[in-house]
Design a protein around this motif. Structure first.
Motif, PDB file in Angstrom:
ATOM      1  N   ILE A 171       0.840  -1.200   0.000  1.00 27.87           N
ATOM      2  CA  ILE A 171       0.000   0.000   0.000  1.00 27.87           C
ATOM      3  C   ILE A 171       0.873   1.248   0.000  1.00 27.87           C
ATOM      4  O   ILE A 171       0.643   2.196  -0.743  1.00 27.87           O
ATOM      5  N   ALA A 172       1.928   1.229   0.820  1.00 29.24           N
ATOM      6  CA  ALA A 172       2.774   2.409   0.952  1.00 29.24           C
ATOM      7  C   ALA A 172       3.448   2.766  -0.365  1.00 29.24           C
ATOM      8  O   ALA A 172       3.630   3.937  -0.677  1.00 29.24           O
ATOM      9  N   TYR A 173       3.834   1.776  -1.136  1.00 27.50           N
ATOM     10  CA  TYR A 173       4.527   2.050  -2.393  1.00 27.50           C
ATOM     11  C   TYR A 173       3.554   2.263  -3.555  1.00 27.50           C
ATOM     12  O   TYR A 173       3.977   2.420  -4.694  1.00 27.50           O
ATOM     13  N   GLY A 174       2.266   2.235  -3.280  1.00 26.00           N
ATOM     14  CA  GLY A 174       1.296   2.495  -4.336  1.00 26.00           C
ATOM     15  C   GLY A 174       1.172   1.391  -5.354  1.00 26.00           C
ATOM     16  O   GLY A 174       0.883   1.641  -6.515  1.00 26.00           O
ATOM     17  N   LEU A 175       1.406   0.152  -4.935  1.00 23.14           N
ATOM     18  CA  LEU A 175       1.234  -0.959  -5.859  1.00 23.14           C
ATOM     19  C   LEU A 175      -0.241  -1.136  -6.188  1.00 23.14           C
ATOM     20  O   LEU A 175      -1.111  -0.861  -5.351  1.00 23.14           O
ATOM     21  N   THR A 176      -0.517  -1.579  -7.384  1.00 23.92           N
ATOM     22  CA  THR A 176      -1.898  -1.853  -7.763  1.00 23.92           C
ATOM     23  C   THR A 176      -1.940  -3.127  -8.588  1.00 23.92           C
ATOM     24  O   THR A 176      -0.908  -3.664  -8.958  1.00 23.92           O
ATOM     25  N   GLY A 177      -3.153  -3.545  -8.878  1.00 26.96           N
ATOM     26  CA  GLY A 177      -3.328  -4.708  -9.741  1.00 26.96           C
ATOM     27  C   GLY A 177      -2.946  -6.003  -9.049  1.00 26.96           C
ATOM     28  O   GLY A 177      -2.931  -6.081  -7.825  1.00 26.96           O
ATOM     29  N   PRO A 178      -2.614  -7.018  -9.844  1.00 28.16           N
ATOM     30  CA  PRO A 178      -2.286  -8.325  -9.265  1.00 28.16           C
ATOM     31  C   PRO A 178      -1.135  -8.255  -8.264  1.00 28.16           C
ATOM     32  O   PRO A 178      -1.088  -9.043  -7.331  1.00 28.16           O
ATOM     33  N   PRO A 225      -7.470  -6.669  -1.124  1.00 29.39           N
ATOM     34  CA  PRO A 225      -8.475  -6.963  -2.155  1.00 29.39           C
ATOM     35  C   PRO A 225      -8.972  -5.714  -2.873  1.00 29.39           C
ATOM     36  O   PRO A 225     -10.172  -5.464  -2.931  1.00 29.39           O
ATOM     37  N   LEU A 226      -8.069  -4.920  -3.408  1.00 30.35           N
ATOM     38  CA  LEU A 226      -8.497  -3.705  -4.107  1.00 30.35           C
ATOM     39  C   LEU A 226      -8.654  -4.016  -5.586  1.00 30.35           C
ATOM     40  O   LEU A 226      -7.689  -4.378  -6.259  1.00 30.35           O
ATOM     41  N   ASP A 227      -9.869  -3.900  -6.054  1.00 29.44           N
ATOM     42  CA  ASP A 227     -10.131  -4.103  -7.470  1.00 29.44           C
ATOM     43  C   ASP A 227     -11.187  -3.090  -7.868  1.00 29.44           C
ATOM     44  O   ASP A 227     -12.327  -3.153  -7.395  1.00 29.44           O
ATOM     45  N   LEU A 228     -10.816  -2.128  -8.691  1.00 26.02           N
ATOM     46  CA  LEU A 228     -11.749  -1.050  -9.010  1.00 26.02           C
ATOM     47  C   LEU A 228     -13.002  -1.550  -9.702  1.00 26.02           C
ATOM     48  O   LEU A 228     -14.041  -0.901  -9.663  1.00 26.02           O
ATOM     49  N   ARG A 229     -12.920  -2.700 -10.338  1.00 24.36           N
ATOM     50  CA  ARG A 229     -14.119  -3.239 -10.982  1.00 24.36           C
ATOM     51  C   ARG A 229     -15.177  -3.555  -9.935  1.00 24.36           C
ATOM     52  O   ARG A 229     -16.360  -3.542 -10.197  1.00 24.36           O
ATOM     53  N   PRO A 276      -9.475 -12.510  -6.589  1.00 28.39           N
ATOM     54  CA  PRO A 276      -8.509 -13.382  -5.910  1.00 28.39           C
ATOM     55  C   PRO A 276      -7.431 -12.569  -5.220  1.00 28.39           C
ATOM     56  O   PRO A 276      -6.967 -11.557  -5.754  1.00 28.39           O
ATOM     57  N   VAL A 277      -7.059 -12.980  -4.021  1.00 23.40           N
ATOM     58  CA  VAL A 277      -5.962 -12.312  -3.317  1.00 23.40           C
ATOM     59  C   VAL A 277      -4.952 -13.358  -2.841  1.00 23.40           C
ATOM     60  O   VAL A 277      -5.306 -14.507  -2.624  1.00 23.40           O
ATOM     61  N   GLY A 278      -3.724 -12.915  -2.695  1.00 23.22           N
ATOM     62  CA  GLY A 278      -2.669 -13.794  -2.212  1.00 23.22           C
ATOM     63  C   GLY A 278      -2.591 -13.784  -0.703  1.00 23.22           C
ATOM     64  O   GLY A 278      -3.319 -13.046  -0.028  1.00 23.22           O
ATOM     65  N   VAL A 279      -1.720 -14.595  -0.164  1.00 23.16           N
ATOM     66  CA  VAL A 279      -1.572 -14.687   1.286  1.00 23.16           C
ATOM     67  C   VAL A 279      -0.234 -14.110   1.734  1.00 23.16           C
ATOM     68  O   VAL A 279      -0.159 -13.309   2.653  1.00 23.16           O
ATOM     69  N   LYS A 280       0.819 -14.512   1.058  1.00 17.85           N
ATOM     70  CA  LYS A 280       2.155 -14.144   1.513  1.00 17.85           C
ATOM     71  C   LYS A 280       2.701 -12.914   0.804  1.00 17.85           C
ATOM     72  O   LYS A 280       3.551 -12.225   1.339  1.00 17.85           O
ATOM     73  N   GLY A 281       2.269 -12.674  -0.409  1.00 22.88           N
ATOM     74  CA  GLY A 281       2.827 -11.558  -1.169  1.00 22.88           C
ATOM     75  C   GLY A 281       4.135 -11.896  -1.842  1.00 22.88           C
ATOM     76  O   GLY A 281       4.927 -11.008  -2.149  1.00 22.88           O
TER      77      GLY A 281
END
Lengths: 387, 412
Positions: free
Chosen positions: B232-239, B247-251, B267-272
């Motif tokens: 979140i801090a680095y502004g990552l988006t998408g998969p 679980p951020l999905d603009l759709r 779908p979301v991951g667990v560990k990243g």
């Protein structure tokens, strides 16, 4: 004709014969190495659902009915075109390399690759007395040791190439090469020891010759005709894995792993010098497969529990040593080619390990397993001979 | 900056190392890229490595900078559509849709349901196409070449569908402000359906080659871990963000173009780690297929462009050739551009690579006064120095592969 030959002193005759045989073997191994590179492209295409090379053709050859088109689709002429291209294209020598060692490296790679062939038996024929005589250039007593000793010299070419290139990716590649090859050499050697311990039972003449191992697998009876793959599956597995690592094939191709090291040790190479590395690599693969077949898959024996001598008896070929010889060579080559296919199959199926994982597998898994395997067979052999 | 090379004092180093009982090492700088097989285009990583361990990795970007934002100020809104193709060139249709929606938001325009459905289908097909490419390239990065050829075969089928729909295989330029370039061809939706049906088993086969593969797990599991907070801090988006469990999905969160009507999961991951990012992409393709199937099942009839926006969308050709009024209108839109009222708007769409945002400022007329692009790849790459430090050289390749970035969009 005979006059000419008979007047040559026998020593020179032997020498001439050896040179001829040597040329014959080189003439076989070079095309096989080349054809392997072609097969690699065809097999990968097959696995990936592509056609692979199927365009190149010699102009007048296209008019030969059937055969011409068939060979074209097989990509046979691509092989020639590839060789020609690599031979004739400009041979760049980057300004920053150490020129002498840079040029030396591919040759250093090629020499051990071809030298190992001399002690690999590739067939057999029956002499008048019904004895199986192996076909090989030099039936030296140290057989397998000679192969290991000479084949491991091939690593110097990679180290040399990496250093002489004076560039960072080849440097990393050659550092990996030296570490990886050392770690797998151990398991490789330890994995074949049980085989030779079994063959050289106490009280017999000890030899490390590969021909002897095949001879052992050609005996009649349940235990005699059993190939070592059934007798020592763990040894075979260790040998196979180590072989992959020794020949730099995926999943162990750390040395040239193109995803991170661009081209590894051969990044700075081009044209024929580059291709010599690959001839060497494929020759190593051919020899490695041959040794594997000899040790664990019965060499030139057609099937387990069916030695070549029995087959010869069935086919009434006792009086045709040349035919038997050819037959044995064909059987052996088929097995070797099947092994090479296996190498390619693996390469185009699995991902690549990471460098530290390769080292971990080598030292922490394979080596203890090889030692345990050796100890186990030591005890078994000891027990058999004690009782 | 001085280029003089000072020779290391090895004797002193050895003496110092002997005291600390560690082998003396020396750091080496390694420039990975801009032309390197696994930097996916022209990213350059200026790395400092200690043996095989990466001490520092700085992404150097800008090798593909074309000044797209400035270019936009010199052409009409519709003329910029081809430039959006070249942002994330692996999913041009999705970019087209995002751009059109941004300008339409500024114009206060809503397109008819049929047009929305067409845009959803094309954007989701683009998502599948982009993820297939990402998956294949990831395969190559970890050494599994065959994956790439398998996914490319599927992409080829998609390209045929794109060609049929838009007339171009690669740079589609399909949308116009207020609609799309043309209606879907006869029977196209059936062919999309057929593609989806045969695609799922193949996707399972491809994922099956990697998902439980021990070597692949060794290469990706626990490699390049991004925590939720960092993501979140680095502004990552998408998969890449969802792989870290956000679980951020603009759709779903801010539905546009009628996404609220469709039933799909995020779908979301667990560990990243790299594996989670890979798994999220694999699952997203399946969800995209779900969306496409629903959209086709209830494919609306009616207009495929905003008929009421007479100053924005050029009239159909048959009317242009028969009616004076329409001819003049067509001439005005082609020469002066779609007339967008003054104001500013920011719109973000959930693209395959992440959130693609367009900030459009208009002073009236047919040309944007300023256009700013928020490209997901650019923001995603900002975390590279953090997660590459301490990794091995081969891990960097896995990380880059799992990020699935496109430099055309990052450098724009």
């Amino acid at each position: 004709m005979c006059d000419l030959i008979c007047h040559i002193p026998p020593a020179v005759q032997d020498l001439l014969l050896s040179i001829l045989k040597g040329f014959a073997v080189i003439l076989v191994i070079f095309p096989i190495a080349g054809a392997s590179s072609m097969a690699e492209r065809k097999v990968s295409a097959w696995i990936q659902g592509r056609y692979g090379p199927n365009r190149a053709i010699v102009p007048w050859f296209a008019y030969v009915p059937f055969v011409g088109r068939f060979l074209q689709r097989l990509g046979v002429f691509n092989l020639m075109a590839d060789g020609g291209k690599l031979l004739f294209k400009e041979d760049p020598l980057p300004g920053h390399v150490k020129k002498f060692y840079f040029m030396l490296a591919p040759l250093v790679g090629l020499v051990p690759a071809f030298t190992t062939v001399t002690v690999v038996p590739f067939g057999a024929y029956l002499d008048r007395a019904g004895q199986v005589v192996p076909l090989m250039l030099a039936n030296v007593d140290v057989g397998i040791l000679a192969i290991f000793a000479v084949a491991s010299l091939g690593i110097y070419s990679m180290i040399l190439a990496g250093w002489a290139s004076n560039s960072k990716y080849p440097f990393l590649g050659s550092v990996r090469a030296s570490a990886q090859l050392v770690s797998y050499e151990l398991s490789l050697t330890l994995s074949v020891l049980p085989v030779f311990l079994w063959v050289n039972a106490p009280g017999t003449d000890a030899t490390l010759s590969l021909a002897r191992v095949v001879e052992f697998q050609s005996q009649p009876g349940l235990m005699g005709g059993m190939w070592f793959i059934f007798l020592m599956p763990v040894s075979a597995l260790i040998f196979l894995v180590a072989l992959f690592a020794e020949t730099n094939r995926l999943p162990f191709d750390m040395i040239e792993s193109e995803a991170d090291l661009v081209g590894g040790f051969h990044t700075e190479y081009g044209s024929f010098k580059w291709s010599l590395f690959f001839v060497a690599e494929y020759s190593h693969m051919v020899v490695g497969s041959a040794v594997f077949v000899l040790l664990f898959f019965g060499g030139w024996n057609p099937l387990p529990w069916l030695p070549l001598a029995t087959l010869t008896g069935w086919l009434h070929l006792q009086d045709w040593p040349v035919v038997v010889g050819a037959l044995s060579v064909v059987i052996f080559l088929v097995k070797v080619l099947a092994m090479i296919f296996f190498f390619m199959w693996v390469r185009w199926t699995v991902p690549r390990f990471r460098y530290d994982q390769v080292m971990k597998i080598g030292w922490q898994k394979l080596l203890p397993l090889a030692i345990g395997n050796l100890l186990f067979y030591l005890l078994v052999i000891g027990a058999i001979h004690a009782f | 900056m001085s280029n003089a090379y000072t020779f290391p004092d090895n004797a002193a180093k050895t003496a110092g190392a002997a005291a600390s009982a560690e082998l003396p090492t020396e750091k080496m700088s390694l420039s990975m890229g801009p032309s390197h097989p696994s930097t996916h285009g022209v990213l350059r990583l200026q790395m400092e490595i200690d043996g095989e361990t990466v001490v520092k990795a700085d992404p150097v970007i800008g090798y593909l900078h074309r000044g797209d934002e400035k270019i936009a100020e010199n052409m009409t809104y519709n003329q910029f559509v081809p430039y959006t193709d070249r942002l994330d060139y692996l999913a041009p249709l999705a970019n087209n849709v995002a751009y059109a929606l941004a300008v339409e938001q500024l114009a206060g325009l809503t397109v008819p349901p049929r047009c929305q459905a067409i845009r959803v289908i094309s954007a989701e097909l683009a998502r599948i196409s982009s993820h297939l490419m990402g998956l294949g390239a990831f395969g190559i990065d970890v050494g599994a070449w065959t994956i790439f050829l398998y996914t490319f075969t599927e992409r080829e089928k998609l390209y045929r569908l794109f060609e049929e729909l838009t007339g171009a295989r690669f740079t589609n330029s399909y949308t116009r402000i207020g609609g799309v370039a043309r209606d879907v061809p006869e029977g196209w939706t059936d062919r999309v359906n057929a593609f989806c049906d045969q695609f799922l088993p193949i996707l399972d086969e491809v994922l099956g080659m990697l998902s439980r593969n021990k070597i692949f797990l060794d290469r990706t599991d626990g490699v390049g871990v991004i925590s939720k907070e960092d993501a979140i801090a680095y502004g990552l988006t998408g998969p890449n963000l969802r792989g870290s469990g956000v679980p951020l999905d603009l759709r779903k969160d801010r539905p546009y173009s009628g996404y609220e009507q469709y039933d799909f999961d995020v779908p979301v991951g667990v560990k990243g780690d790299c594996y989670d990012r890979y798994a999220v992409r694999g699952e997203e393709m399946k969800q995209s297929v779900r969306i496409i199937k629903q959209a086709i099942a209830r494919f609306p009839g009616g207009d495929w462009y905003a008929k009421d926006a007479r100053k924005i969308f050029a009239p159909p050709k048959d009317k242009v050739l028969t009616s004076m009024e329409e001819l003049i209108n067509n001439f005005m839109i082609v020469t002066e551009g779609p007339q967008i009222p003054p104001g500013e708007a920011y719109f973000e769409a959930e693209n395959p690579k992440g959130i693609l945002g367009f900030y459009v400022v208009s002073k009236g007329g047919g040309v944007p006064w300023r256009l700013k692009i928020r490209s997901p790849s650019f923001c995603n790459l900002s975390i590279l120095p953090k997660i590459c430090a301490g990794a091995l050289v081969a891990d960097v390749v896995s990380i880059l592969g799992s990020f699935d970035f496109v430099m055309g969009e990052c450098d724009r």
